[in-house]
Design a protein around this motif. Structure first.
Motif, PDB file in Angstrom:
ATOM      1  N   HIS A   1       0.523  -1.218   0.107  1.00 47.71           N
ATOM      2  CA  HIS A   1      -0.468   0.168   0.017  1.00 47.71           C
ATOM      3  C   HIS A   1       0.857   1.334  -0.191  1.00 47.71           C
ATOM      4  CE1 HIS A   1      -3.031   2.541   0.830  1.00 47.71           C
ATOM      5  NE2 HIS A   1      -4.026   1.420   0.711  1.00 47.71           N
ATOM      6  N   SER A   2       0.749   2.324  -0.402  1.00 45.79           N
ATOM      7  CA  SER A   2       1.183   3.053  -0.910  1.00 45.79           C
ATOM      8  C   SER A   2       1.113   4.327   0.380  1.00 45.79           C
ATOM      9  CB  SER A   2       0.622   4.606  -2.009  1.00 45.79           C
ATOM     10  OG  SER A   2      -0.926   4.881  -1.511  1.00 45.79           O
ATOM     11  N   SER A   3       0.445   4.079   1.406  1.00 44.88           N
ATOM     12  CA  SER A   3       0.440   4.515   2.718  1.00 44.88           C
ATOM     13  C   SER A   3       0.868   3.419   4.106  1.00 44.88           C
ATOM     14  CB  SER A   3      -0.151   5.532   2.818  1.00 44.88           C
ATOM     15  OG  SER A   3      -1.789   4.962   2.998  1.00 44.88           O
ATOM     16  N   GLU A   4       0.591   4.082   4.822  1.00 36.94           N
ATOM     17  CA  GLU A   4       0.594   3.444   6.192  1.00 36.94           C
ATOM     18  C   GLU A   4      -1.355   3.349   6.654  1.00 36.94           C
ATOM     19  OE1 GLU A   4       2.754   1.035   8.014  1.00 36.94           O
ATOM     20  OE2 GLU A   4       4.083   2.168   6.021  1.00 36.94           O
ATOM     21  N   PRO A   5      -1.326   1.750   7.141  1.00 40.72           N
ATOM     22  CA  PRO A   5      -2.840   2.396   8.001  1.00 40.72           C
ATOM     23  C   PRO A   5      -3.002   3.567   8.780  1.00 40.72           C
ATOM     24  CG  PRO A   5      -1.685   0.314   8.674  1.00 40.72           C
ATOM     25  CD  PRO A   5      -1.218   0.469   7.787  1.00 40.72           C
ATOM     26  N   ILE A   6      -4.035   3.920   9.468  1.00 42.51           N
ATOM     27  CA  ILE A   6      -4.526   4.674   9.980  1.00 42.51           C
ATOM     28  C   ILE A   6      -4.874   4.057  11.242  1.00 42.51           C
ATOM     29  CG2 ILE A   6      -5.893   6.411  11.312  1.00 42.51           C
ATOM     30  CD1 ILE A   6      -6.331   7.720   8.277  1.00 42.51           C
ATOM     31  N   LEU A   7      -5.997   2.638  11.046  1.00 43.00           N
ATOM     32  CA  LEU A   7      -6.344   2.241  12.136  1.00 43.00           C
ATOM     33  C   LEU A   7      -5.657   0.338  11.889  1.00 43.00           C
ATOM     34  CD1 LEU A   7      -9.866   3.456  12.964  1.00 43.00           C
ATOM     35  CD2 LEU A   7      -8.308   4.143  14.379  1.00 43.00           C
ATOM     36  N   GLU A   8      -5.422  -0.019  12.922  1.00 45.44           N
ATOM     37  CA  GLU A   8      -4.891  -2.039  12.804  1.00 45.44           C
ATOM     38  C   GLU A   8      -5.914  -2.567  14.198  1.00 45.44           C
ATOM     39  OE1 GLU A   8      -1.072  -2.466  11.461  1.00 45.44           O
ATOM     40  OE2 GLU A   8      -0.978  -1.291  11.843  1.00 45.44           O
ATOM     41  N   LEU A   9      -6.189  -3.809  13.704  1.00 46.58           N
ATOM     42  CA  LEU A   9      -7.238  -4.452  14.904  1.00 46.58           C
ATOM     43  C   LEU A   9      -7.017  -5.450  14.634  1.00 46.58           C
ATOM     44  CD1 LEU A   9     -10.710  -3.059  14.549  1.00 46.58           C
ATOM     45  CD2 LEU A   9      -8.504  -2.030  15.722  1.00 46.58           C
ATOM     46  N   ALA A  10      -6.023  -6.391  15.554  1.00 45.26           N
ATOM     47  CA  ALA A  10      -6.059  -7.436  15.909  1.00 45.26           C
ATOM     48  C   ALA A  10      -6.627  -8.135  17.075  1.00 45.26           C
ATOM     49  CB  ALA A  10      -4.893  -8.337  14.972  1.00 45.26           C
ATOM     50  N   SER A  11      -6.904  -9.616  16.291  1.00 42.28           N
ATOM     51  CA  SER A  11      -7.852 -10.316  17.850  1.00 42.28           C
ATOM     52  C   SER A  11      -8.352  -9.173  18.635  1.00 42.28           C
ATOM     53  CB  SER A  11      -7.037 -11.056  18.501  1.00 42.28           C
ATOM     54  OG  SER A  11      -6.390 -11.887  17.757  1.00 42.28           O
ATOM     55  N   PHE A  12      -9.445  -8.127  18.402  1.00 41.15           N
ATOM     56  CA  PHE A  12     -10.088  -7.045  19.389  1.00 41.15           C
ATOM     57  C   PHE A  12     -11.494  -7.227  19.389  1.00 41.15           C
ATOM     58  CE2 PHE A  12     -12.117  -3.141  18.876  1.00 41.15           C
ATOM     59  CZ  PHE A  12     -11.764  -2.112  19.810  1.00 41.15           C
ATOM     60  N   ARG A  13     -11.860  -6.528  20.559  1.00 36.14           N
ATOM     61  CA  ARG A  13     -12.960  -6.441  21.379  1.00 36.14           C
ATOM     62  C   ARG A  13     -13.261  -6.146  21.902  1.00 36.14           C
ATOM     63  NH1 ARG A  13     -14.097 -12.364  24.757  1.00 36.14           N
ATOM     64  NH2 ARG A  13     -12.105 -11.504  25.988  1.00 36.14           N
ATOM     65  N   GLY A  14     -14.912  -5.558  21.889  1.00 34.13           N
ATOM     66  CA  GLY A  14     -15.104  -4.331  22.294  1.00 34.13           C
ATOM     67  C   GLY A  14     -16.149  -4.696  23.550  1.00 34.13           C
ATOM     68  N   MET A  15     -16.606  -4.151  24.864  1.00 32.24           N
ATOM     69  CA  MET A  15     -16.872  -4.514  26.145  1.00 32.24           C
ATOM     70  C   MET A  15     -18.077  -3.337  26.571  1.00 32.24           C
ATOM     71  SD  MET A  15     -14.727  -7.157  25.636  1.00 32.24           S
ATOM     72  CE  MET A  15     -15.443  -8.215  27.383  1.00 32.24           C
ATOM     73  N   ARG A  16     -18.970  -4.754  27.044  1.00 37.03           N
ATOM     74  CA  ARG A  16     -20.272  -3.943  27.704  1.00 37.03           C
ATOM     75  C   ARG A  16     -20.707  -4.965  29.159  1.00 37.03           C
ATOM     76  NH1 ARG A  16     -23.254   0.683  25.198  1.00 37.03           N
ATOM     77  NH2 ARG A  16     -22.584   1.257  23.246  1.00 37.03           N
ATOM     78  N   TYR A  17     -20.909  -4.121  30.164  1.00 38.10           N
ATOM     79  CA  TYR A  17     -20.991  -4.865  31.022  1.00 38.10           C
ATOM     80  C   TYR A  17     -20.289  -6.420  31.147  1.00 38.10           C
ATOM     81  CZ  TYR A  17     -25.200  -1.954  30.561  1.00 38.10           C
ATOM     82  OH  TYR A  17     -26.345  -0.529  30.727  1.00 38.10           O
ATOM     83  N   GLY A  18     -19.424  -6.297  30.429  1.00 38.86           N
ATOM     84  CA  GLY A  18     -18.026  -7.194  31.274  1.00 38.86           C
ATOM     85  C   GLY A  18     -18.580  -8.146  29.905  1.00 38.86           C
TER      86      GLY A  18
END
Length: 529
Positions: free
Chosen positions: A282-299
């Motif tokens: 890619h001609s540019s670097e990524p702004i956001l990178e996610l790996a094995s990512f989880r968002g949590m609510r109420y645990g």
């Protein structure tokens, strides 16, 4: 008789019609304090028993305000000065607001429904059955009823709000964009539910999404931007007779998307863009990178992403059913929802920042955010000050600040509303104000949660044109949307979220078209060699 023809009623017939009128206002004048312009000036409007009426017009033309006047909310609960020579308010009515959060008075789902049932004198032994039946009617599937309303998505809240209105069994239903926050299947379920219960009821509907109801209503009343009635009659008549006005004022009508995509503005908005083939640098670097990512609510995990990247100039449409985790993804990227796993923002590891306050301070340097509920963003008492506050970090003279605020308000169709309180705006205007507040900051990433809901066609296309302008400058757009045309023709990528997981990442037709153009160019070159 044609829909636009009128008959002069006899005295007996007029008296009979008066008995059948369930809501009426004559010579209505209304304007918000501190404003010179009237929303309505000598408006006369009436509704007959059993009618199903669609109020159609551009955002800010007063449609929602009219519902509040006809129901008596204005001026009895909302103190806005009005004057009229005659007014009739239904004896039994229910109103579904644009914003479901304004509908609730209890913190839990079962308590909210029980509040209505208690007022109706329903015994405790009958309540559980009544709750389950009405929730099934509106397509809200819950494993248990005693759950926080705040844990529901906005679309699920909208269904709950409708359920609470239906429980009171009103004779007249005022529906203020009941399907604005719903996915396509949800919209279908809502309107099917309304059709079932509406046979012997009167309906006055404000709605921009008209596909599901155009064959359901028996009359359309068309307003211009100043709150004047342009015309009324059967849907087919109105859409044919006032086609030019519908286009001029940017009002939704059947086929409006097709007309827009064929226009010069639409063609520019859907111009093919190049995607980088897999395995190519890619001609540019990524702004956001996610790996094995989880968002949590109420645990508990509410959104999981195995791997994903966002690059400058990406326009990612995030789609999926209500409650799947789309909004939770955006909130977790901003840091407002706790997260686990690898999250890199311009190469900085966000998972190493343990304190949420510090994480949010870091994310807001790069990320502009628009909440699904626009009122969550407002901190000022005037529209002008709301935008001006966003500019506090810039060193500007008063003259430069005034100019920038004026430009952004004009760009988002809010000129003339500078001194109005944000809460006094229509939902479409509130949404545009929230987008304007995020846009003026000039961040490298824009996270937009349903920015086009509650908008007329003109403002929907204006928001999309702004997004495309930002994308062409290298800003990454991540937009949650239920609008299929955006996901297919305007976005560069689609992310599909189901059951709390990002399950699909794919290029859209806009990228595929570029690949097709490239192939055609190669083939054409081969033929001419």
């Amino acid at each position: 008789m044609n829909a636009h023809q009128t008959i002069q009623p006899t005295e007996d017939h007029a008296q009979e019609m008066d008995r059948d009128i369930v809501a009426k206002v004559r010579d209505l004048r209304l304007k918000f304090p501190g404003e010179a312009a009237f929303i309505f000036k000598d408006l006369s409007f009436s509704v007959l028993r059993g009618e199903k009426i669609l109020l159609l017009g551009p955002s800010g033309s007063g449609k929602s305000t009219l519902l509040q006047v006809l129901s008596g909310i204005i001026p009895l609960l909302i103190e806005v000065p009005i004057r009229c020579t005659e007014k009739t308010i239904p004896s039994s009515w229910g109103l579904l607001f644009q914003d479901p959060d304004t509908q609730f008075c209890m913190p839990y789902v079962d308590e909210e429904l029980a509040f209505v049932l208690e007022n109706l004198g329903v015994s405790r032994s009958q309540m559980s059955w009544c709750m389950k039946e009405v929730l099934q009617q509106v397509g809200l599937q819950l494993n248990e009823l005693h759950i926080p309303i705040d844990s529901l998505s906005q679309g699920m809240k909208q269904r709950l709000a409708l359920a609470s209105v239906l429980l009171s069994n009103p004779e007249v239903l005022f529906l203020d964009e009941p399907s604005a926050l719903l996915d396509p299947e949800g919209r279908k379920q809502i309107w099917e539910s309304i059709r079932v219960i509406a046979e012997d009821r009167t309906l006055i509907i404000v709605e921009h999404r008209i596909e599901e109801i155009i064959d359901f209503v028996d009359k359309v009343v068309l307003f211009d931007p100043m709150g004047n009635i342009l015309g009324q009659g059967e849907p087919e008549y109105v859409f044919q007779k006032f086609h030019r006005e519908l286009q001029e004022y940017g009002i939704w009508y059947p086929g409006v998307w097709e007309d827009f995509l064929e226009s010069p503005a639409g063609i520019k908005l859907t111009e093919p863009v190049r995607s980088v083939p897999v395995g190519e640098a890619h001609s540019s670097e990524p702004i956001l990178e996610l790996a094995s990512f989880r968002g949590m609510r109420y645990g508990k995990s509410v959104i999981e992403v195995e791997r994903a990247e966002v690059y400058p100039g990406d326009f990612i449409a995030v789609t999926g059913p209500n409650g799947a985790g789309k909004s939770s993804l955006l909130l977790s990227l901003l840091g407002l929802v706790p997260s686990e796993g690898s999250y890199l923002l311009r190469g900085t590891s966000m998972d190493l920042i343990k304190k949420r306050k510090r994480k949010i301070e870091r994310t807001v340097r790069e990320i502009g955010f628009v909440f699904q509920n626009p009122e969550f963003q407002f901190i000022a008492d005037e529209v002008y000050e709301e935008i001006a506050y966003s500019l506090k970090g810039d060193v500007l003279s008063l003259q430069d600040e005034t100019k920038r605020v004026a430009n952004i308000l004009t760009q988002f169709g809010l000129a003339g509303l500078e001194r109005r309180h944000p809460y006094q705006l229509s939902l479409g205007q509130k949404r545009r104000l929230s987008v304007a507040g995020a846009a003026v900051l000039g961040k490298s990433v824009l996270l937009l949660d349903e920015p086009t809901f509650g908008q007329d066609a003109a403002n929907t296309f204006a928001i999309l044109q702004y997004c495309e302008e930002m994308r062409s400058r290298g800003v990454a757009i991540v937009m949650v949307t239920h609008e299929e045309m955006i996901a297919e023709f305007i976005a560069t990528h689609r992310w599909v979220i189901q059951g709390g997981r990002l399950v699909v990442q794919q290029e859209t037709r806009r990228v595929s078209n570029q690949q097709l153009v490239s192939l055609e160019a190669v083939a054409e070159g081969g033929r001419t060699m």
